[in-house]
Motif scaffolding. Structure first.
Motif, PDB file in Angstrom:
ATOM      1  N   SER A 459       0.817  -1.216   0.000  1.00  0.00           N
ATOM      2  CA  SER A 459       0.000   0.000   0.000  1.00  0.00           C
ATOM      3  C   SER A 459       0.848   1.262   0.000  1.00  0.00           C
ATOM      4  O   SER A 459       0.314   2.363  -0.075  1.00  0.00           O
ATOM      5  CB  SER A 459      -0.934   0.005   1.220  1.00  0.00           C
ATOM      6  OG  SER A 459      -0.178   0.098   2.423  1.00  0.00           O
ATOM      7  N   PHE A 460       2.167   1.103   0.083  1.00  0.00           N
ATOM      8  CA  PHE A 460       3.066   2.255   0.026  1.00  0.00           C
ATOM      9  C   PHE A 460       3.307   2.628  -1.440  1.00  0.00           C
ATOM     10  O   PHE A 460       3.486   1.760  -2.301  1.00  0.00           O
ATOM     11  CB  PHE A 460       4.407   1.947   0.692  1.00  0.00           C
ATOM     12  CG  PHE A 460       4.312   1.662   2.174  1.00  0.00           C
ATOM     13  CD1 PHE A 460       3.193   2.039   2.905  1.00  0.00           C
ATOM     14  CD2 PHE A 460       5.350   1.013   2.840  1.00  0.00           C
ATOM     15  CE1 PHE A 460       3.109   1.788   4.259  1.00  0.00           C
ATOM     16  CE2 PHE A 460       5.275   0.752   4.193  1.00  0.00           C
ATOM     17  CZ  PHE A 460       4.143   1.134   4.907  1.00  0.00           C
ATOM     18  N   HIS A 461       3.362   3.928  -1.695  1.00  0.00           N
ATOM     19  CA  HIS A 461       3.611   4.406  -3.049  1.00  0.00           C
ATOM     20  C   HIS A 461       4.750   5.413  -3.007  1.00  0.00           C
ATOM     21  O   HIS A 461       4.806   6.278  -2.134  1.00  0.00           O
ATOM     22  CB  HIS A 461       2.351   5.047  -3.630  1.00  0.00           C
ATOM     23  CG  HIS A 461       1.156   4.148  -3.603  1.00  0.00           C
ATOM     24  ND1 HIS A 461       0.980   3.111  -4.495  1.00  0.00           N
ATOM     25  CD2 HIS A 461       0.087   4.119  -2.754  1.00  0.00           C
ATOM     26  CE1 HIS A 461      -0.155   2.477  -4.212  1.00  0.00           C
ATOM     27  NE2 HIS A 461      -0.710   3.070  -3.162  1.00  0.00           N
ATOM     28  N   LYS A 462       5.631   5.318  -3.997  1.00  0.00           N
ATOM     29  CA  LYS A 462       6.778   6.208  -4.044  1.00  0.00           C
ATOM     30  C   LYS A 462       6.374   7.536  -4.666  1.00  0.00           C
ATOM     31  O   LYS A 462       5.800   7.586  -5.749  1.00  0.00           O
ATOM     32  CB  LYS A 462       7.915   5.578  -4.847  1.00  0.00           C
ATOM     33  CG  LYS A 462       9.186   6.423  -4.835  1.00  0.00           C
ATOM     34  CD  LYS A 462      10.323   5.712  -5.550  1.00  0.00           C
ATOM     35  CE  LYS A 462      11.584   6.577  -5.521  1.00  0.00           C
ATOM     36  NZ  LYS A 462      12.714   5.927  -6.238  1.00  0.00           N
ATOM     37  N   VAL A 463       6.661   8.613  -3.959  1.00  0.00           N
ATOM     38  CA  VAL A 463       6.420   9.962  -4.458  1.00  0.00           C
ATOM     39  C   VAL A 463       7.696  10.764  -4.216  1.00  0.00           C
ATOM     40  O   VAL A 463       8.075  11.002  -3.058  1.00  0.00           O
ATOM     41  CB  VAL A 463       5.221  10.640  -3.756  1.00  0.00           C
ATOM     42  CG1 VAL A 463       5.092  12.081  -4.236  1.00  0.00           C
ATOM     43  CG2 VAL A 463       3.944   9.873  -4.006  1.00  0.00           C
ATOM     44  N   GLY A 464       8.330  11.173  -5.293  1.00  0.00           N
ATOM     45  CA  GLY A 464       9.583  11.888  -5.127  1.00  0.00           C
ATOM     46  C   GLY A 464      10.616  10.989  -4.485  1.00  0.00           C
ATOM     47  O   GLY A 464      10.885   9.874  -4.937  1.00  0.00           O
ATOM     48  N   ALA A 465      11.194  11.460  -3.373  1.00  0.00           N
ATOM     49  CA  ALA A 465      12.224  10.686  -2.687  1.00  0.00           C
ATOM     50  C   ALA A 465      11.663   9.852  -1.542  1.00  0.00           C
ATOM     51  O   ALA A 465      12.409   9.140  -0.878  1.00  0.00           O
ATOM     52  CB  ALA A 465      13.312  11.622  -2.147  1.00  0.00           C
ATOM     53  N   GLY A 466      10.352   9.950  -1.290  1.00  0.00           N
ATOM     54  CA  GLY A 466       9.779   9.269  -0.139  1.00  0.00           C
ATOM     55  C   GLY A 466       8.604   8.382  -0.485  1.00  0.00           C
ATOM     56  O   GLY A 466       8.319   8.100  -1.655  1.00  0.00           O
ATOM     57  N   LEU A 467       7.921   7.918   0.586  1.00  0.00           N
ATOM     58  CA  LEU A 467       6.779   7.025   0.449  1.00  0.00           C
ATOM     59  C   LEU A 467       5.537   7.667   1.049  1.00  0.00           C
ATOM     60  O   LEU A 467       5.619   8.439   2.005  1.00  0.00           O
ATOM     61  CB  LEU A 467       7.054   5.693   1.161  1.00  0.00           C
ATOM     62  CG  LEU A 467       8.231   4.847   0.648  1.00  0.00           C
ATOM     63  CD1 LEU A 467       8.418   3.627   1.546  1.00  0.00           C
ATOM     64  CD2 LEU A 467       7.991   4.422  -0.789  1.00  0.00           C
ATOM     65  N   VAL A 468       4.378   7.315   0.503  1.00  0.00           N
ATOM     66  CA  VAL A 468       3.095   7.744   1.056  1.00  0.00           C
ATOM     67  C   VAL A 468       2.168   6.548   1.090  1.00  0.00           C
ATOM     68  O   VAL A 468       2.376   5.554   0.382  1.00  0.00           O
ATOM     69  CB  VAL A 468       2.457   8.877   0.217  1.00  0.00           C
ATOM     70  CG1 VAL A 468       3.315  10.125   0.224  1.00  0.00           C
ATOM     71  CG2 VAL A 468       2.154   8.422  -1.195  1.00  0.00           C
ATOM     72  N   TYR A 495      10.681  -2.842   1.283  1.00  0.00           N
ATOM     73  CA  TYR A 495      10.148  -3.730   2.306  1.00  0.00           C
ATOM     74  C   TYR A 495       9.863  -5.089   1.686  1.00  0.00           C
ATOM     75  O   TYR A 495       9.585  -5.199   0.481  1.00  0.00           O
ATOM     76  CB  TYR A 495       8.869  -3.148   2.903  1.00  0.00           C
ATOM     77  CG  TYR A 495       9.089  -1.879   3.707  1.00  0.00           C
ATOM     78  CD1 TYR A 495       9.433  -1.949   5.052  1.00  0.00           C
ATOM     79  CD2 TYR A 495       8.972  -0.632   3.118  1.00  0.00           C
ATOM     80  CE1 TYR A 495       9.641  -0.789   5.787  1.00  0.00           C
ATOM     81  CE2 TYR A 495       9.179   0.528   3.834  1.00  0.00           C
ATOM     82  CZ  TYR A 495       9.521   0.447   5.176  1.00  0.00           C
ATOM     83  OH  TYR A 495       9.739   1.591   5.895  1.00  0.00           O
ATOM     84  N   GLU A 496       9.928  -6.120   2.506  1.00  0.00           N
ATOM     85  CA  GLU A 496       9.690  -7.478   2.024  1.00  0.00           C
ATOM     86  C   GLU A 496       8.240  -7.639   1.599  1.00  0.00           C
ATOM     87  O   GLU A 496       7.319  -7.379   2.391  1.00  0.00           O
ATOM     88  CB  GLU A 496      10.030  -8.476   3.132  1.00  0.00           C
ATOM     89  CG  GLU A 496       9.945  -9.927   2.705  1.00  0.00           C
ATOM     90  CD  GLU A 496      10.350 -10.861   3.825  1.00  0.00           C
ATOM     91  OE1 GLU A 496       9.946 -12.032   3.780  1.00  0.00           O
ATOM     92  OE2 GLU A 496      11.067 -10.416   4.756  1.00  0.00           O
ATOM     93  N   PRO A 497       7.967  -8.034   0.371  1.00  0.00           N
ATOM     94  CA  PRO A 497       6.584  -8.149  -0.120  1.00  0.00           C
ATOM     95  C   PRO A 497       5.777  -9.167   0.697  1.00  0.00           C
ATOM     96  O   PRO A 497       6.280 -10.223   1.084  1.00  0.00           O
ATOM     97  CB  PRO A 497       6.764  -8.631  -1.566  1.00  0.00           C
ATOM     98  CG  PRO A 497       8.174  -8.281  -1.931  1.00  0.00           C
ATOM     99  CD  PRO A 497       8.956  -8.387  -0.655  1.00  0.00           C
ATOM    100  N   GLY A 498       4.521  -8.807   0.977  1.00  0.00           N
ATOM    101  CA  GLY A 498       3.607  -9.713   1.673  1.00  0.00           C
ATOM    102  C   GLY A 498       3.776  -9.743   3.175  1.00  0.00           C
ATOM    103  O   GLY A 498       2.939 -10.313   3.885  1.00  0.00           O
TER     104      GLY A 498
END
Length: 577
Positions: A459-468, A495-498
Motif C-alpha cells: 500500500s506504500f507508493h513512491k512519491v519523489g524521494a519518499g513514500l506515502v 520492504y519485504e513483499p507480503g
C-alpha cells in the motif's frame, strides 16, 4: 468532597488564621493603644474576614466583623479612644467571633447579638460626640434592633441589658480556647520533591516486577505494592491540582487594560472554571494565555463604530473556557471579532521573509494560518505597547509543546477566531507507547498517537524521494524512524513483499505521518525526566525514562520531528513547482 465543601474548608482555614492573628494584635494594641501599624493591620484583617464571610453567606460572622471594622475605622480617624473597659469588650467580641467560626464546623449555635449591640452603642456614642467627620461606612449587615434615644446615651457597660440573653459570662471568662486548623499549607517545591521521589519509587516497582517475571514468579505477587504506589502517586498528583478559575479570574483586569489602550469595548466570559489541572502546567501557561487574551482584543475585536456597521454589538466578546476529556484539559480562547484572513497572513509572512515565494504558491490555507506561530511574525500595522513586536504566538506554541500539548487555530473571516490549547492534566506521568528500533526501546506520548496499524508495504507508493500511503482517506507520508535517527527523513526503502510492518500514525497541527517501527512493545504510563546538558537541545527527543529492565528509554519529541519533516517536504514541493 464537593466544591462548596472545599470552599468552606478554605474559608475556615483562613478565618482561623485571621482569628489567631487578631488575638495577637489586640494583645499588642492593649499595651500600646496608639500603635498605628497595629490598628491598620487589625482593620485590614477584619475587613478581609468580613468580605470572605459575606461571600460564603455566613451572615453572623460578617455582621459582627462589620461592627468591629467600623469601630477601628473610628479609631483610625481619632474619634474613638480605646480604654481598658473597651478592650475587655473587644476581647469578648473576638472570642465570640472565634466561636462563630468554629460553629460553621461543629453546627453549634452561638449567641452574638449582645456583644454586637454593646459595640454598636459605643460606636454611636463616638459618632455623636464627633459629628463633624462623616463615617466611612454606616450600612449595617443585619436588621438592627431599633434603639430609643436613651439607648444612644446608655453606657457601654450597661448596653447588654437591652439585648437578648447572650453567651454566658462564665463561658467568656474561661479564657481563649486554643484551636488548630485542619488545613496545612505546604510549599509547592516540597510537593514537587515528593512527586520526584514517588517517580523513583515507581521505577523501582517496575524493576522489581520485571525481575520477578524473569525469575518465573507470577506478577500477582506484587499486586499490593502496585496498588499502594499507584494510590500514593495519584494522591500527591491530586494535591497539586488547582481549578483553572484561580487563573481565569485574573484576566478581567488584563483585558480591561488592553481594551482601554485600544479604545475598544469588550466583555470577558469565563466558562469551566471548576476544571482542575496541575498547578505547574497552569503556571507555565499563564503567560501564553495573557498573549492570547491580548491578541484577541488587539487583533480580533473591532472598534465599536466598526462593529456597529457590521451589525454586531458595540462591545466585543472574548470567551475563555475550559473542558476536560480523560487526561487532557482543553482551554479555548474565542473572540467574535474580525477573524483571520489566511491570504493576509501569507502576504505578511512573505514580506518578513519567513517563507519563500515558491512555498507560498503551494501553501494550503491551514499552512498559511500556521505562519502566525513563526518567530518574528506580526500582523499588526504599527508597533504599540500591546502588539507589533513579532513576539507572542511563537512563545505560546513553544510553551504548549514544552509540556507535551498542542495549540490549534480555527477561524472564520468576519466572525471570529478560536485558539484551542490541548494540555495534559498532569506533568507527573504521561501515557506512552513503547516500541523498538534496532533493539533499542523508545517511547511516543499517547497525546500525539492517532493509531497503531499493521500495514502491507504494497500500500506504500513512491512519491519523489519518499513514500506515502492512505489512512482514513487521507494521504500521509511514511517514514522509518531508523532513517530519521540516521539523519535522513525521506528514503524510499524497500520492504519485504507480503510481510506486514508495524506503523504508528502520529499527528501534529492537524497533519499526519506514519512512523514504521521494528517492533511494538506495550502501552504504559511513564515518568519522564528532562534531558540534561549537553543533549538538552536535541530536537528528536523531549526526555527520557527508565524501564523496569533498567534500560534508558528516550521519549520522542513528535512536535520537533514532524516540524522538521514537514519543513523539508515543503522545500521539496517548492522545488518542483
Amino acid at each position: 468532597m464537593g466544591k462548596e465543601e472545599e470552599y468552606k474548608e478554605l474559608f475556615l482555614a483562613e478565618a482561623q488564621e485571621n482569628y489567631e492573628e487578631l488575638n495577637q494584635l489586640f494583645t499588642r494594641l492593649e499595651k500600646d493603644p496608639a500603635a498605628r501599624q497595629v490598628i491598620e493591620a487589625i482593620f485590614r484583617i477584619i475587613h478581609t474576614l468580613k468580605g470572605n464571610a459575606m461571600g460564603m453567606g455566613f451572615q453572623d460572622i460578617a455582621s459582627l466583623s462589620h461592627v468591629i471594622e467600623d469601630i477601628f475605622n473610628e479609631v483610625k480617624l481619632g474619634r474613638l479612644v480605646l480604654d481598658t473597659a473597651f478592650f475587655s469588650h473587644l476581647f469578648k467580641a473576638i472570642d465570640v467571633l472565634g466561636r462563630l467560626i468554629m460553629a460553621q464546623k461543629t453546627g453549634e449555635t452561638v449567641a452574638y447579638k449582645g456583644i454586637r449591640t454593646k459595640l454598636e452603642v459605643a460606636l454611636r456614642n463616638a459618632r455623636q460626640q464627633n459629628p463633624e467627620t462623616p463615617a466611612q461606612d454606616n450600612t449595617p449587615l443585619h436588621t438592627p434592633e431599633t434603639p430609643t434615644a436613651q439607648t444612644v446615651e446608655t453606657p457601654l457597660a450597661e448596653a447588654a441589658d437591652i439585648t437578648e440573653n447572650d453567651t454566658p459570662e462564665d463561658d467568656l471568662l474561661t479564657g481563649h480556647q486554643l484551636t488548630l486548623s485542619d488545613t496545612v499549607q505546604v510549599p509547592v517545591r516540597k510537593l514537587d520533591h515528593l512527586l520526584n521521589i514517588i517517580g523513583e519509587l515507581i521505577i523501582e516497582r517496575d524493576t522489581l516486577l520485571t525481575q520477578n517475571i524473569r525469575r518465573g514468579f507470577p506478577a500477582s505477587d506484587i499486586n499490593r505494592l502496585n496498588r499502594i504506589t499507584s494510590d500514593l502517586q495519584f494522591g500527591v498528583m491530586d494535591i497539586r491540582m488547582v481549578q483553572v478559575g484561580f487563573l481565569f479570574s485574573k484576566f478581567h483586569r488584563i483585558m480591561r487594560d488592553v481594551a482601554a489602550l485600544e479604545e475598544k469595548k469588550t466583555e470577558l466570559i469565563l466558562e469551566g472554571t471548576e476544571i482542575e489541572i496541575d498547578r505547574n502546567i497552569l503556571r507555565i501557561m499563564s503567560d501564553s494565555l495573557v498573549h492570547l487574551i491580548r491578541n484577541a482584543v488587539s487583533h480580533g475585536i473591532e472598534k465599536p463604530e466598526e462593529r456597529l456597521r457590521k451589525g454586531k454589538a458595540a462591545a466585543g466578546t472574548v470567551r475563555l473556557s475550559a473542558r476536560s476529556e480523560k487526561d487532557t484539559v482543553f482551554i479555548d480562547v474565542t473572540d467574535d471579532g474580525n477573524g483571520i484572513d489566511a491570504h493576509a497572513i501569507k502576504r505578511k509572512a512573505l514580506e518578513k521573509g519567513l517563507i519563500s515565494a515558491e512555498y507560498a504558491k503551494i501553501m494550503t490555507e491551514d499552512e498559511a494560518l500556521s505562519c502566525i506561530f513563526l518567530s518574528g511574525f506580526s500582523n499588526a500595522e504599527k508597533v504599540t505597547s500591546v502588539s507589533g513586536r513579532g513576539i507572542g504566538m511563537d512563545v505560546v506554541k513553544r510553551s504548549v509543546e514544552s509540556i507535551g500539548g498542542t495549540v490549534t487555530l480555527t477561524t472564520e473571516p468576519g466572525k471570529g477566531s478560536r485558539f484551542t490549547l490541548s494540555l495534559p492534566s498532569s506533568m507527573a506521568v504521561k501515557g506512552a507507547l513503547l516500541f523498538e528500533i534496532q533493539e533499542q526501546a523508545y517511547a511516543i506520548a499517547l497525546s500525539h498517537t492517532e493509531a497503531v496499524v499493521a500495514v502491507d508495504p504494497a500500500s506504500f507508493h513512491k512519491v519523489g524521494a519518499g513514500l506515502v500511503t492512505t489512512y482514513l482517506d487521507k494521504t500521509i507520508g511514511v517514514f522509518h524512524l531508523g532513517d530519521i535517527f540516521d539523519g535522513h527523513s525521506q528514503i524510499a526503502r524497500k520492504y519485504e513483499p507480503g510481510k506486514k510492518v508495524e506503523m504508528i500514525v502520529v499527528s501534529y497541527h492537524n497533519r499526519y505521518a506514519g512512523f514504521v517501527v521494528d517492533k511494538l512493545m506495550q502501552q504504559k504510563e511513564i515518568v519522564e525526566k528532562t534531558l540534561s546538558k549537553p543533549v538538552d537541545h536535541v530536537t528528536l527527543f523531549s526526555g527520557a525514562t527508565i524501564l523496569g529492565s533498567g534500560d534508558v528509554c528516550l521519549v520522542l519529541n513528535i512536535a520537533g520531528i514532524l516540524s522538521g519533516i514537514f519543513k523539508e517536504m515543503n522545500y521539496q514541493r517548492a522545488l518542483h513547482v
